[in-house]
Scaffold this active site. Structure first.
Site, PDB file in Angstrom:
ATOM      1  N   HIS A 108     -81.812 -29.711  26.018  1.00 17.13           N
ATOM      2  CA  HIS A 108     -81.007 -28.643  25.501  1.00 17.13           C
ATOM      3  C   HIS A 108     -81.880 -28.232  24.746  1.00 17.13           C
ATOM      4  CE1 HIS A 108     -78.678 -24.835  25.243  1.00 17.13           C
ATOM      5  NE2 HIS A 108     -78.659 -25.922  23.653  1.00 17.13           N
ATOM      6  N   SER A 135     -82.168 -31.334  22.186  1.00 11.72           N
ATOM      7  CA  SER A 135     -81.187 -32.625  22.088  1.00 11.72           C
ATOM      8  C   SER A 135     -81.073 -33.274  23.880  1.00 11.72           C
ATOM      9  CB  SER A 135     -79.932 -32.133  22.010  1.00 11.72           C
ATOM     10  OG  SER A 135     -79.909 -31.382  20.671  1.00 11.72           O
ATOM     11  N   ASP A 144     -72.286 -28.100  26.882  1.00 10.27           N
ATOM     12  CA  ASP A 144     -73.047 -28.905  26.102  1.00 10.27           C
ATOM     13  C   ASP A 144     -72.251 -29.697  24.799  1.00 10.27           C
ATOM     14  OD1 ASP A 144     -75.681 -28.025  27.154  1.00 10.27           O
ATOM     15  OD2 ASP A 144     -75.555 -26.264  26.499  1.00 10.27           O
TER      16      ASP A 144
HETATM   17  C1  GAR Z   1     -85.944 -26.595  29.150  1.00  4.68           C
HETATM   18  O1  GAR Z   1     -86.151 -26.230  27.683  1.00  4.68           O
HETATM   19  C2  GAR Z   1     -84.105 -26.728  28.983  1.00  4.68           C
HETATM   20  O2  GAR Z   1     -84.050 -27.280  28.057  1.00  4.68           O
HETATM   21  C3  GAR Z   1     -83.437 -25.818  29.416  1.00  4.68           C
HETATM   22  O3  GAR Z   1     -84.105 -24.945  29.961  1.00  4.68           O
HETATM   23  C4  GAR Z   1     -85.657 -25.465  29.586  1.00  4.68           C
HETATM   24  C5  GAR Z   1     -86.403 -25.645  31.071  1.00  4.68           C
HETATM   25  O4  GAR Z   1     -88.082 -25.517  30.860  1.00  4.68           O
HETATM   26  N1  GAR Z   1     -82.207 -25.829  29.484  1.00  4.68           N
HETATM   27  C6  GAR Z   1     -81.033 -25.321  29.175  1.00  4.68           C
HETATM   28  O5  GAR Z   1     -81.418 -24.543  28.273  1.00  4.68           O
HETATM   29  C7  GAR Z   1     -79.873 -25.881  29.776  1.00  4.68           C
HETATM   30  N2  GAR Z   1     -78.547 -24.905  28.824  1.00  4.68           N
HETATM   31  P1  GAR Z   1     -88.750 -26.028  31.785  1.00  4.68           P
HETATM   32  O6  GAR Z   1     -88.172 -25.527  33.397  1.00  4.68           O
HETATM   33  O7  GAR Z   1     -89.963 -25.472  31.797  1.00  4.68           O
HETATM   34  O8  GAR Z   1     -88.627 -27.849  31.846  1.00  4.68           O
END
Ligand code: GAR
Length: 193
Positions: A108, A135, A144
């Site tokens: 997160h 996190s 979360d």
């Molecule tokens: C990441 O920052 C992850 O923590 C977030 O989506 C992004 C995915 O990036 N997830 C959330 O916000 C879940 N609540 P990515 O597809 O480039 O790995």
């Protein structure tokens, strides 16, 4: 060797980092499958590593529960030791959490319990805080709210946009995620206690 399924929705840049780490011979975990709730761009990273993929398209199910049942069926096929949510932008139904927690972890882009939910970066900026974070948690039935496995502070800089801040958070998320998976695999981190 710990076997891992990774679930994504988007670009999968954190997935890519985990795939890179897991391709090192000394890394004690292997990604065996990548799943998504849509035709995610991040599938390309799995394909580049020859890792199988599956899709359970959320929009094609009548309810979150029905979608979750199919997700459970797919995970059963692969039976990984650990499921990693890496940018899966769906709330998991209780049945999925019941079946997999605590072997179900999530990254997160905020310093939980601050700024939970789908817009952790945007919400931190809107609140005007001077620092936020990243996190890795165990998934529970809340949004979360599960036990925190690792987290780190990241400053919010003057002029930050949602994009610039998120791009500074992601490398920290990747490092934390890779380290948590490694520690679970070695037994240094015991999710059942
Ligand atoms: C990441 O920052 C992850 O923590 C977030 O989506 C992004 C995915 O990036 N997830 C959330 O916000 C879940 N609540 P990515 O597809 O480039 O790995």
């Amino acid at each position: 060797m710990l076997t891992v399924a990774v679930l994504i929705s988007g670009t999968g840049s954190n997935l890519r980092a985990l795939l890179d780490a897991a391709s090192e011979p000394e890394f004690p975990a292997r990604i065996i499958v990548v799943g998504a709730d849509r035709q995610a761009d991040g599938f390309a990273h799995a394909e580049a590593y020859g890792i199988p993929t599956f899709m359970v398209p959320y929009q094609e199910f009548d309810s979150r529960e029905a979608w979750g049942d199919e997700l459970l069926a797919q995970l059963d096929v692969w039976s990984p030791d650990l499921v990693v949510l890496s940018g899966l932008m769906r709330l998991l139904p209780a049945a999925v959490v019941a079946a997999w927690a605590p072997r179900l972890i999530n990254t997160h882009p905020a310093y939980l319990p601050e700024f939970p939910g789908a817009h952790g970066v945007r919400d931190a900026l809107a609140a005007g805080v001077t620092q936020t974070g990243a996190s890795v948690i165990v998934v529970d039935d809340g949004v979360d709210t599960g036990p925190i496995l690792a987290q780190e502070r990241i400053p919010v800089l003057p002029g930050d946009t949602e994009h610039s801040l998120h791009e500074r958070i992601k490398p920290v998320e990747r490092r934390l995620l890779i380290d948590v998976v490694r520690r679970i695999a070695t037994g240094e981190l015991d999710l059942t206690t």
